[in-house]
Scaffold this motif. Structure first.
Motif, PDB file in Angstrom:
ATOM      1  N   VAL B  75       0.857  -1.180   0.000  1.00 23.26           N
ATOM      2  CA  VAL B  75       0.000   0.000   0.000  1.00 23.26           C
ATOM      3  C   VAL B  75       0.899   1.238   0.000  1.00 23.26           C
ATOM      4  N   LEU B  76       0.617   2.155  -0.923  1.00 21.64           N
ATOM      5  CA  LEU B  76       1.456   3.345  -1.068  1.00 21.64           C
ATOM      6  C   LEU B  76       0.657   4.596  -0.721  1.00 21.64           C
ATOM      7  N   GLY B  77       1.233   5.440   0.111  1.00 20.23           N
ATOM      8  CA  GLY B  77       0.606   6.718   0.406  1.00 20.23           C
ATOM      9  C   GLY B  77       1.073   7.744  -0.610  1.00 20.23           C
ATOM     10  N   LEU B  78       0.180   8.118  -1.537  1.00 17.12           N
ATOM     11  CA  LEU B  78       0.580   9.029  -2.620  1.00 17.12           C
ATOM     12  C   LEU B  78       0.029  10.420  -2.376  1.00 17.12           C
ATOM     13  N   ASP B  79       0.851  11.423  -2.548  1.00 14.12           N
ATOM     14  CA  ASP B  79       0.373  12.791  -2.582  1.00 14.12           C
ATOM     15  C   ASP B  79      -0.654  12.878  -3.716  1.00 14.12           C
ATOM     16  N   VAL B  80      -1.679  13.714  -3.533  1.00 15.72           N
ATOM     17  CA  VAL B  80      -2.759  13.732  -4.530  1.00 15.72           C
ATOM     18  C   VAL B  80      -2.275  14.030  -5.951  1.00 15.72           C
ATOM     19  N   ALA B 115      -8.060  10.982  -7.189  1.00 14.83           N
ATOM     20  CA  ALA B 115      -7.683   9.561  -7.146  1.00 14.83           C
ATOM     21  C   ALA B 115      -7.948   8.876  -8.473  1.00 14.83           C
ATOM     22  N   LYS B 116      -8.446   9.637  -9.453  1.00 13.69           N
ATOM     23  CA  LYS B 116      -8.812   9.027 -10.737  1.00 13.69           C
ATOM     24  C   LYS B 116      -7.846   9.434 -11.835  1.00 13.69           C
ATOM     25  N   TRP B 117      -7.706   8.565 -12.813  1.00 12.00           N
ATOM     26  CA  TRP B 117      -6.932   8.892 -14.010  1.00 12.00           C
ATOM     27  C   TRP B 117      -7.641   8.242 -15.184  1.00 12.00           C
ATOM     28  N   GLU B 118      -7.980   9.043 -16.166  1.00 14.30           N
ATOM     29  CA  GLU B 118      -8.713   8.588 -17.333  1.00 14.30           C
ATOM     30  C   GLU B 118      -9.972   7.814 -16.938  1.00 14.30           C
ATOM     31  N   ASP B 119     -10.729   8.411 -16.001  1.00 14.07           N
ATOM     32  CA  ASP B 119     -12.019   7.882 -15.560  1.00 14.07           C
ATOM     33  C   ASP B 119     -11.943   6.546 -14.828  1.00 14.07           C
ATOM     34  N   LYS B 120     -10.758   6.107 -14.494  1.00  9.25           N
ATOM     35  CA  LYS B 120     -10.656   4.894 -13.685  1.00  9.25           C
ATOM     36  C   LYS B 120     -10.156   5.275 -12.302  1.00  9.25           C
ATOM     37  N   LEU B 121     -10.600   4.509 -11.295  1.00  7.13           N
ATOM     38  CA  LEU B 121     -10.183   4.805  -9.933  1.00  7.13           C
ATOM     39  C   LEU B 121      -8.887   4.061  -9.625  1.00  7.13           C
ATOM     40  N   TYR B 122      -7.866   4.799  -9.214  1.00  7.94           N
ATOM     41  CA  TYR B 122      -6.567   4.175  -8.944  1.00  7.94           C
ATOM     42  C   TYR B 122      -6.130   4.280  -7.488  1.00  7.94           C
ATOM     43  N   ALA B 123      -6.927   4.971  -6.671  1.00  2.00           N
ATOM     44  CA  ALA B 123      -6.519   5.136  -5.278  1.00  2.00           C
ATOM     45  C   ALA B 123      -7.731   5.466  -4.426  1.00  2.00           C
ATOM     46  N   ALA B 124      -7.548   5.369  -3.112  1.00  5.65           N
ATOM     47  CA  ALA B 124      -8.610   5.699  -2.169  1.00  5.65           C
ATOM     48  C   ALA B 124      -8.192   6.932  -1.390  1.00  5.65           C
ATOM     49  N   PRO B 125      -8.960   8.028  -1.485  1.00  7.09           N
ATOM     50  CA  PRO B 125      -8.573   9.252  -0.763  1.00  7.09           C
ATOM     51  C   PRO B 125      -8.537   9.010   0.745  1.00  7.09           C
ATOM     52  N   LYS B 126      -7.386   9.201   1.360  1.00  4.09           N
ATOM     53  CA  LYS B 126      -7.269   8.962   2.804  1.00  4.09           C
ATOM     54  C   LYS B 126      -7.539  10.234   3.590  1.00  4.09           C
ATOM     55  N   ASN B 127      -6.815  11.275   3.241  1.00  4.62           N
ATOM     56  CA  ASN B 127      -7.183  12.553   3.850  1.00  4.62           C
ATOM     57  C   ASN B 127      -6.967  13.630   2.811  1.00  4.62           C
ATOM     58  N   THR B 128      -7.656  14.747   3.024  1.00  5.45           N
ATOM     59  CA  THR B 128      -7.532  15.828   2.066  1.00  5.45           C
ATOM     60  C   THR B 128      -6.939  17.013   2.810  1.00  5.45           C
ATOM     61  N   ASN B 129      -6.852  18.126   2.155  1.00  3.53           N
ATOM     62  CA  ASN B 129      -6.287  19.306   2.785  1.00  3.53           C
ATOM     63  C   ASN B 129      -6.646  20.523   1.952  1.00  3.53           C
ATOM     64  N   VAL B 130      -6.943  21.610   2.621  1.00  6.91           N
ATOM     65  CA  VAL B 130      -7.127  22.883   1.909  1.00  6.91           C
ATOM     66  C   VAL B 130      -6.499  23.978   2.737  1.00  6.91           C
ATOM     67  N   LEU B 290      -4.425   6.500  -0.996  1.00  2.00           N
ATOM     68  CA  LEU B 290      -3.799   5.196  -0.809  1.00  2.00           C
ATOM     69  C   LEU B 290      -3.956   4.380  -2.087  1.00  2.00           C
ATOM     70  N   ALA B 291      -2.833   3.898  -2.618  1.00  2.00           N
ATOM     71  CA  ALA B 291      -2.873   3.104  -3.842  1.00  2.00           C
ATOM     72  C   ALA B 291      -2.237   1.752  -3.576  1.00  2.00           C
ATOM     73  N   ILE B 292      -2.582   0.767  -4.409  1.00  2.00           N
ATOM     74  CA  ILE B 292      -2.022  -0.576  -4.257  1.00  2.00           C
ATOM     75  C   ILE B 292      -1.009  -0.797  -5.372  1.00  2.00           C
ATOM     76  N   SER B 293       0.196  -1.183  -4.999  1.00  2.00           N
ATOM     77  CA  SER B 293       1.249  -1.415  -5.990  1.00  2.00           C
ATOM     78  C   SER B 293       0.871  -2.556  -6.936  1.00  2.00           C
ATOM     79  N   SER B 294       1.206  -2.384  -8.204  1.00  2.00           N
ATOM     80  CA  SER B 294       0.945  -3.447  -9.188  1.00  2.00           C
ATOM     81  C   SER B 294       1.780  -4.674  -8.895  1.00  2.00           C
ATOM     82  N   TYR B 295       2.886  -4.491  -8.182  1.00  2.00           N
ATOM     83  CA  TYR B 295       3.795  -5.597  -7.933  1.00  2.00           C
ATOM     84  C   TYR B 295       3.527  -6.282  -6.596  1.00  2.00           C
TER      85      TYR B 295
END
Lengths: 296, 404
Positions: B75-80, B115-130, B290-295
């Protein structure tokens, strides 16, 4: 050529066999990466667009060599190299003379003088960075209380050069001291008998005798300085156009994941470094290390 | 080095499956992980690996390992801003079926878009920020409704000899890009086209450049503006000497309460002021997905673990204990949130009207170029700078250009 005897031939063959393992290791760890980066530099290869990988010939070279960021970084690198090596030569020579002439506590003085060179560059760079920090740095408060020196281009470059010089003067001094040891005492005594003052003895006797050592020292330091990375990485991260070519290569290769452009840059740095070495060896006649026995 | 044998030991206790989570430093996140381990009831064990503090360093570590096909990351924590890049490179798995439905349920639209790219969901938003506008109510009775008004108020305070400084993240880094993106959105402008293939940099962006320049050249700007990052301006504001305003993320609130309780009593917040007053309250989204590694070798467990780490219950815990704004709307209405998280309504309002940073696989290049070209902000020449942005950003989008 005919005079080479069979015995000599066999000896030479044995020599080559004995060299072979070392040569193989060299090929594996240096030649292969170099050839591989040349190969990468001829491709459009961005890890983020793996599907678009293709062979593009010299297109990457055209892109890099016509780009203003590249030339700006090249200018910065050259500037840092020239200024820092010049200062290092003068200070290194002074330090070498002091260390050479020291009468008491010679070992201690030489060790102390070498301390900056023994400190890990990144650690030293961090201490410079904190010293010049505009809020907490003692040097910043002493010399520039109202400014943030690391955020202005000119002062940031000055600090980078200062950090380089502080760090490598001892190394320069060490190389020059080896040259000083070659100057025969008798020659200096004879010169002073002939009425030469200290300055004349230095310029007319010591410098000519030391020339090979000076050139080797300059060659080493120029090659090193041209590849400057860690000091800039820590001090400014290349902000306000203080990045060197190595910084830029890192940004494109590691941060930008653009293997094509990044490899092109590393090949260009390789060419620049090779050109510097060629210039020193062929034009100024610096002897390659280990090769200077014949002249003396 | 010390942790790894422990991790291995835990793994063998629970049948051998360890889900490796790589996440940036977040206070109390280890407790969230412990909650999820309890919930997993021994089916798998989550091992938390803390990434370096700097965003660039986090990205570099993950990118290097993913490019080499490392199977030890789950599981990878990715900046938005990284989702598009990782998805396009094929490093992260798409969320499908029930997992996708679970993530989309109740999640705010703005964070979900990151969390989306080309209309597919690739991650789960864990927290946001403004970002919000933070100000001192003892100096500023009514918060400014627009950028111009803020500059006027600050200059008036300065002229009266009171602390009137405006603090903004103006160093040459992502923080400057966030300000530019927010101001551009707040002027109704665009930096890239909607499909992120063309550099637009329209009139709104020119107005944003003018606003940045005006602030940098105003007497209200801090002398170290061109070197200021989030934490620098937080500290400068907390000292209470020079500033009346700061544009910053909500983490400053909890920090102020701890370090300067007196000043905390007059430490108030307002929507981010826009150039066009009717667009005030539009702010750039930050946060983590939060994204899941392909590997990953344990994908089903990894998806489950990621869902647990971002569950409504755990998001509430993180918001209260670590100050990070939730991505699930219902969490904001929870009565337990009111006392420790008083600015939740202002945050929620901005979240409903977000300015999403350009979504493109070449984001890193786009961001590096913007921060380089805009730095230092005092030297911006709006029309010329915009023209330069347009050509160089286009090259970056085509992955042709050279990064500075």
């Amino acid at each position: 050529m005919k005079t080479v005897t069979d015995g000599k031939k066999a000896e030479r063959r044995l020599g080559l066999w004995l060299c072979a393992p070392a040569a193989l290791v060299m090929v594996a760890v240096t030649a292969y990466p170099i050839i591989y980066s040349v190969w990468l530099s001829l491709q459009r290869y961005d890890l983020r667009f793996p599907a678009e990988r293709e062979f593009v010939g010299i297109e990457n070279y055209v892109t890099v060599l016509t780009n203003s960021y590249w030339w700006s970084a090249f200018g910065v690198t050259t500037l840092i190299t020239v200024i820092s090596v010049a200062i290092e030569l003068v200070l290194g020579m002074a330090l070498a003379l002091v260390m050479h002439r020291t009468l008491v506590a010679r070992g201690l003085i030489r060790t102390v003088a070498l301390i900056p060179y023994g400190i890990v560059t990144v650690v030293a760079a961090f201490s410079w960075r904190y010293a010049w920090d505009d809020n907490t740095g003692y040097l910043a408060q002493l010399f520039a209380p109202d400014a943030a020196p690391l955020t202005q281009r000119a002062s940031a470059l000055g600090i980078i050069i200062l950090a380089e010089v502080w760090k490598t003067v001892p190394f320069m001094a060490l190389l020059l001291m080896a040259g000083l040891a070659l100057v025969p005492e008798d020659l200096l005594k004879a010169a002073s008998m002939d009425g030469a003052g200290p300055w004349q003895r230095f310029t007319k006797v010591m410098l000519p005798v030391m020339k090979p050592a000076i050139l080797v020292a300059l060659l080493f330091r120029t090659l090193d300085a041209f590849r400057i990375f860690d000091n800039i990485f820590v001090l400014t991260s290349g902000a306000q156009q203080t990045g060197s070519v190595s910084m830029q290569t890192y940004n494109n290769l590691i941060r930008g994941l653009n293997l094509g452009i990044g490899s092109t840059m590393s090949v260009l740095i390789f060419i620049a470094v090779a050109a510097i070495a060629f210039l020193f060896v062929k034009v100024f006649g610096a002897a390659a290390p280990g090769n200077d026995g014949g002249k003396r | 080095m010390i942790a790894s044998p422990l991790v291995a030991a835990c793994g063998s206790d629970s049948g051998g499956i360890t889900v490796n989570v790589y996440y940036s430093t977040e206070e109390n996140f280890d407790k969230v992980v412990a909650n999820c381990n309890a919930a997993a009831a021994g089916r798998y064990t989550i091992a938390l690996n803390v990434l370096p503090r700097g965003a660039d360093d986090q990205r570099e570590q993950m990118v290097r390992r993913l490019a080499a096909g490392d199977t030890d990351m789950d599981v990878l924590g990715l900046d938005v801003t990284w989702v598009a890049e990782f998805a396009e490179a094929g490093w992260i798995s798409e969320w499908t079926g029930q997992d996708k439905a679970d993530v989309e349920d109740g999640t705010l639209a703005g964070p979900l878009a990151t969390a989306k790219w080309e209309d597919k969901l690739y991650a789960a938003p864990k927290n946001t920020n403004v970002q919000l506008l933070w100000y001192r109510s003892d100096l500023v009775p009514t918060p400014p409704k627009s950028w111009g008004e803020m500059l006027e108020q600050a200059q008036r305070l300065k002229a009266e000899g009171k602390p009137g400084g405006i603090l903004m993240t103006g160093a040459q880094y992502e923080g400057l890009v966030v300000q530019f993106a927010t101001l551009t959105a707040g002027a109704g402008g665009k930096i890239l086209s909607d499909d992120s293939t063309r550099a637009v940099v329209d009139d709104g962006a020119v107005k944003a450049l003018e606003a940045l320049r005006d602030l940098a050249n105003s007497p209200a700007a801090s002398p170290s503006l061109s070197n200021a990052k989030e934490d620098n301006i937080r500290q400068e504001f907390e000292s209470g000497k020079s500033a009346a305003f700061q544009l910053n993320w909500p983490f400053v609130y909890a920090s102020m309460a701890k370090s300067n309780p007196d000043l905390a009593k007059v430490f108030k917040w307002a929507p981010y002021p826009a150039i066009d007053p009717s667009k005030t309250g539009t702010a750039t989204l930050g946060g983590f997905n939060l994204a899941i590694s392909s590997y990953s070798q344990h994908k089903p467990e990894a998806f489950e673990a990621a869902k647990c780490l971002r569950s409504a219950e755990n998001q509430k815990y993180s918001a209260i204990n670590s100050g990070v704004p939730p991505t699930i709307e219902s969490v904001y209405d929870d009565p337990e949130m009111a006392q420790p998280y008083p600015m939740r309504d202002a945050i929620l309002d901005e979240l409903k009207n977000p300015a999403v940073r350009p979504i493109t696989p070449a984001y890193q290049n786009v961001s590096t170029l913007i921060s380089t070209i805009l730095s230092p902000p005092g030297a911006i020449d709006p029309k010329a700078t915009a023209a330069r942005l347009r050509t160089e950003l286009q090259d970056a989008l085509d992955s042709k250009g050279v990064l500075p």
